[in-house]
Design a protein around this motif. Structure first.
Motif, PDB file in Angstrom:
ATOM      1  N   ARG A  39      12.727  22.759 -14.324  1.00 53.38           N
ATOM      2  CA  ARG A  39      13.934  23.342 -15.036  1.00 53.38           C
ATOM      3  C   ARG A  39      15.201  22.689 -14.319  1.00 53.38           C
ATOM      4  NH1 ARG A  39      12.901  29.826 -16.604  1.00 53.38           N
ATOM      5  NH2 ARG A  39      11.079  29.351 -17.855  1.00 53.38           N
ATOM      6  N   GLY A  40      16.310  22.227 -15.243  1.00 59.30           N
ATOM      7  CA  GLY A  40      17.294  21.742 -14.331  1.00 59.30           C
ATOM      8  C   GLY A  40      18.346  21.463 -15.207  1.00 59.30           C
ATOM      9  N   ASP A  41      19.099  20.093 -14.716  1.00 57.55           N
ATOM     10  CA  ASP A  41      20.031  19.668 -15.483  1.00 57.55           C
ATOM     11  C   ASP A  41      19.547  18.449 -16.550  1.00 57.55           C
ATOM     12  OD1 ASP A  41      21.970  20.863 -14.087  1.00 57.55           O
ATOM     13  OD2 ASP A  41      22.198  19.441 -12.498  1.00 57.55           O
ATOM     14  N   PHE A  42      18.925  19.153 -17.557  1.00 55.40           N
ATOM     15  CA  PHE A  42      18.398  18.094 -18.702  1.00 55.40           C
ATOM     16  C   PHE A  42      18.767  18.133 -19.866  1.00 55.40           C
ATOM     17  CE2 PHE A  42      14.571  19.639 -15.935  1.00 55.40           C
ATOM     18  CZ  PHE A  42      14.793  18.825 -14.736  1.00 55.40           C
ATOM     19  N   GLU A  43      20.181  18.826 -20.143  1.00 54.98           N
ATOM     20  CA  GLU A  43      20.745  18.800 -21.103  1.00 54.98           C
ATOM     21  C   GLU A  43      20.941  17.333 -21.900  1.00 54.98           C
ATOM     22  OE1 GLU A  43      21.816  20.121 -18.555  1.00 54.98           O
ATOM     23  OE2 GLU A  43      22.009  22.363 -19.009  1.00 54.98           O
ATOM     24  N   LEU A  82       3.916  23.382  -1.577  1.00 56.69           N
ATOM     25  CA  LEU A  82       4.284  22.265  -1.283  1.00 56.69           C
ATOM     26  C   LEU A  82       4.950  21.509  -2.399  1.00 56.69           C
ATOM     27  CD1 LEU A  82       1.434  21.244   0.958  1.00 56.69           C
ATOM     28  CD2 LEU A  82       3.703  21.295   1.696  1.00 56.69           C
ATOM     29  N   LEU A  83       4.249  21.566  -3.636  1.00 52.41           N
ATOM     30  CA  LEU A  83       4.545  20.707  -4.849  1.00 52.41           C
ATOM     31  C   LEU A  83       5.817  21.209  -5.380  1.00 52.41           C
ATOM     32  CD1 LEU A  83       1.284  20.412  -6.777  1.00 52.41           C
ATOM     33  CD2 LEU A  83       2.477  18.652  -5.778  1.00 52.41           C
ATOM     34  N   ALA A  84       5.959  22.695  -5.464  1.00 48.89           N
ATOM     35  CA  ALA A  84       7.210  23.165  -5.972  1.00 48.89           C
ATOM     36  C   ALA A  84       8.382  22.935  -5.165  1.00 48.89           C
ATOM     37  CB  ALA A  84       7.168  24.657  -5.906  1.00 48.89           C
ATOM     38  N   ALA A  99      11.130  24.768  -9.900  1.00 48.62           N
ATOM     39  CA  ALA A  99       9.795  24.149 -10.408  1.00 48.62           C
ATOM     40  C   ALA A  99       8.872  25.445 -10.280  1.00 48.62           C
ATOM     41  CB  ALA A  99       9.317  23.144  -9.287  1.00 48.62           C
ATOM     42  N   ARG A 100       7.960  25.169 -11.339  1.00 51.31           N
ATOM     43  CA  ARG A 100       6.846  26.306 -11.675  1.00 51.31           C
ATOM     44  C   ARG A 100       5.473  25.400 -11.444  1.00 51.31           C
ATOM     45  NH1 ARG A 100       6.722  28.698 -17.182  1.00 51.31           N
ATOM     46  NH2 ARG A 100       5.346  26.880 -17.585  1.00 51.31           N
ATOM     47  N   ILE A 101       4.659  25.826 -10.573  1.00 51.41           N
ATOM     48  CA  ILE A 101       3.262  25.464 -10.612  1.00 51.41           C
ATOM     49  C   ILE A 101       2.439  26.206 -10.946  1.00 51.41           C
ATOM     50  CG2 ILE A 101       1.531  23.852  -8.950  1.00 51.41           C
ATOM     51  CD1 ILE A 101       4.703  22.646  -9.377  1.00 51.41           C
ATOM     52  N   ARG A 102       1.498  26.004 -11.912  1.00 55.12           N
ATOM     53  CA  ARG A 102       0.275  26.888 -12.306  1.00 55.12           C
ATOM     54  C   ARG A 102      -0.951  26.064 -11.864  1.00 55.12           C
ATOM     55  NH1 ARG A 102       2.714  29.040 -18.213  1.00 55.12           N
ATOM     56  NH2 ARG A 102       3.699  30.928 -17.400  1.00 55.12           N
ATOM     57  N   ILE A 103      -1.662  26.929 -11.486  1.00 56.45           N
ATOM     58  CA  ILE A 103      -3.099  26.295 -11.043  1.00 56.45           C
ATOM     59  C   ILE A 103      -4.210  27.216 -11.243  1.00 56.45           C
ATOM     60  CG2 ILE A 103      -4.495  25.595  -8.875  1.00 56.45           C
ATOM     61  CD1 ILE A 103      -2.088  24.716  -7.505  1.00 56.45           C
ATOM     62  N   VAL A 140       3.162  29.514  -8.887  1.00 50.80           N
ATOM     63  CA  VAL A 140       4.341  29.614  -8.009  1.00 50.80           C
ATOM     64  C   VAL A 140       5.773  29.107  -8.410  1.00 50.80           C
ATOM     65  CG1 VAL A 140       4.918  28.458  -5.526  1.00 50.80           C
ATOM     66  CG2 VAL A 140       2.773  29.247  -6.027  1.00 50.80           C
ATOM     67  N   GLU A 141       6.877  29.635  -8.346  1.00 47.81           N
ATOM     68  CA  GLU A 141       8.107  29.251  -8.631  1.00 47.81           C
ATOM     69  C   GLU A 141       8.943  29.026  -7.291  1.00 47.81           C
ATOM     70  OE1 GLU A 141      10.106  31.192 -11.956  1.00 47.81           O
ATOM     71  OE2 GLU A 141       8.127  31.103 -13.476  1.00 47.81           O
ATOM     72  N   TYR A 142       9.705  28.051  -7.372  1.00 44.94           N
ATOM     73  CA  TYR A 142      10.603  27.944  -6.350  1.00 44.94           C
ATOM     74  C   TYR A 142      11.859  27.482  -6.916  1.00 44.94           C
ATOM     75  CZ  TYR A 142      12.519  26.222  -1.875  1.00 44.94           C
ATOM     76  OH  TYR A 142      13.359  25.817  -0.860  1.00 44.94           O
ATOM     77  N   ASP A 143      13.197  28.118  -6.515  1.00 38.74           N
ATOM     78  CA  ASP A 143      14.432  27.859  -6.844  1.00 38.74           C
ATOM     79  C   ASP A 143      15.306  27.103  -5.945  1.00 38.74           C
ATOM     80  OD1 ASP A 143      14.954  30.144  -5.425  1.00 38.74           O
ATOM     81  OD2 ASP A 143      15.643  31.318  -7.031  1.00 38.74           O
TER      82      ASP A 143
END
Length: 305
Positions: A39-43, A82-84, A99-103, A140-143
């Motif tokens: 998620r981010g500046d993707f408008e 690490l990825l997030a 970023a959200r990483i699902r495993i 995992v979510e990281y902001d």
């Protein structure tokens, strides 16, 4: 009337990766299904067609494989963190805000074979059989400031052949279910649990993820086995409570428990008495029991699936 672009995200889903760590003649295996969402500046990507702020999903896929080689995979949670962190802190121009990483992790057991010594078994060190039990999960979510870590499992099938009753329930004109005073209780557990760990500073030490997973799983199973159940709801609460009582790192447990019904077969037409011995196992329809147990003062963060 004006239209507004709402919440949006993108990434590469279900990157299947198998990582083999070769330690002399003994190998170690990690088998993961990794999904990345940013998620981010993707408008502008949506509104004007400009891809200037768009990191290709193919790049996120390549990162998963490169990180598996560069860092190895000690745990699903550690690898996801690490990825997030990488996507949020190292993507050009800071366009990724979270970023959200699902495993999903699939377990393999070593294949044991007869050894040269009678009565003993050994393994080759490099031969495995896919474990038919549950799938381990993590999200995992990281902001950029904190992590939210939710571990879990799914497809863990359990059964008690006694110590379960169901009676005294509400009855209306459509109720036909007979009361049960000794029944089979079986379910296919989906469990998710959230950690107090947020990773805001160096003092906020991450738990031993693999040990924590084993212990939470153990307490879920022990609570299921040791609870004399008057309803699957009661069993759900006992399972969540036991985890919180024994694992200080966990703040919240959410459980989804489908009731895998077992109905006594009518054997009287054959001159036989069925004394709680022969059942028909129905795969659907089924009751679905869901609930969350969390520590007092903790705001639940695990979404209802």
């Amino acid at each position: 009337m004006a239209h507004v672009l709402g919440q949006n995200q993108y990434g590469k889903a279900e990157n299947r990766i198998v990582r083999v760590h070769r330690e002399a003649d003994r190998h170690h295996l990690k088998d993961l299904n990794v999904s990345v969402s940013l998620r981010g500046d993707f408008e502008d990507v949506h509104l004007t067609g400009s891809n200037a702020n768009c990191l290709p999903t193919d790049s996120t896929k390549n990162t998963v494989y490169a990180f598996a080689k560069r860092h190895g995979i000690e745990s699903a949670e550690g690898f996801a963190m690490l990825l997030a962190r990488h996507f949020v802190e190292n993507t050009e121009r800071g366009v990724v805000h979270s970023a959200r990483i699902r495993i999903e992790e699939y377990s393999w057991d070593r294949i044991a074979a007869a050894s040269d010594r009678p009565g003993e078994t050994a393994d080759t060190g490099h031969s495995f059989v896919r474990n038919g039990q549950e799938v381990r999960t993590t999200e995992v979510e990281y902001d950029g400031g904190r992590f939210r870590v939710v571990s879990g499992l799914k497809d863990l099938v359990v059964m008690n052949t006694t110590d379960s009753e169901f009676w005294g329930y509400l009855k209306d004109p459509y109720t036909t279910l007979p009361e049960a005073y000794d029944r089979i209780l079986a379910t296919q557990v989906t469990a998710r649990w959230a950690f107090g760990f947020a990773g805001r500073d160096a003092e906020d030490a991450a738990p031993d993820w693999n040990h924590s997973y084993r212990e939470v799983r153990r307490h879920l199973l022990e609570a299921f086995a040791q609870t004399y159940s008057y309803s699957l709801q009661q069993t759900l609460h006992a399972m969540g409570t036991r985890v919180l009582d024994h694992r200080a790192e966990v703040d919240e447990v959410r459980l989804e428990l489908p009731n895998k019904h077992h109905f006594l077969v009518d054997l009287e037409p054959f001159g036989l008495k069925n004394e709680n011995e022969v059942y028909y196992a129905a795969d659907r329809m089924y009751g679905l029991i869901e609930g969350t147990v969390h520590r007092e003062g903790v705001t639940p963060v695990i979404p209802v699936s």
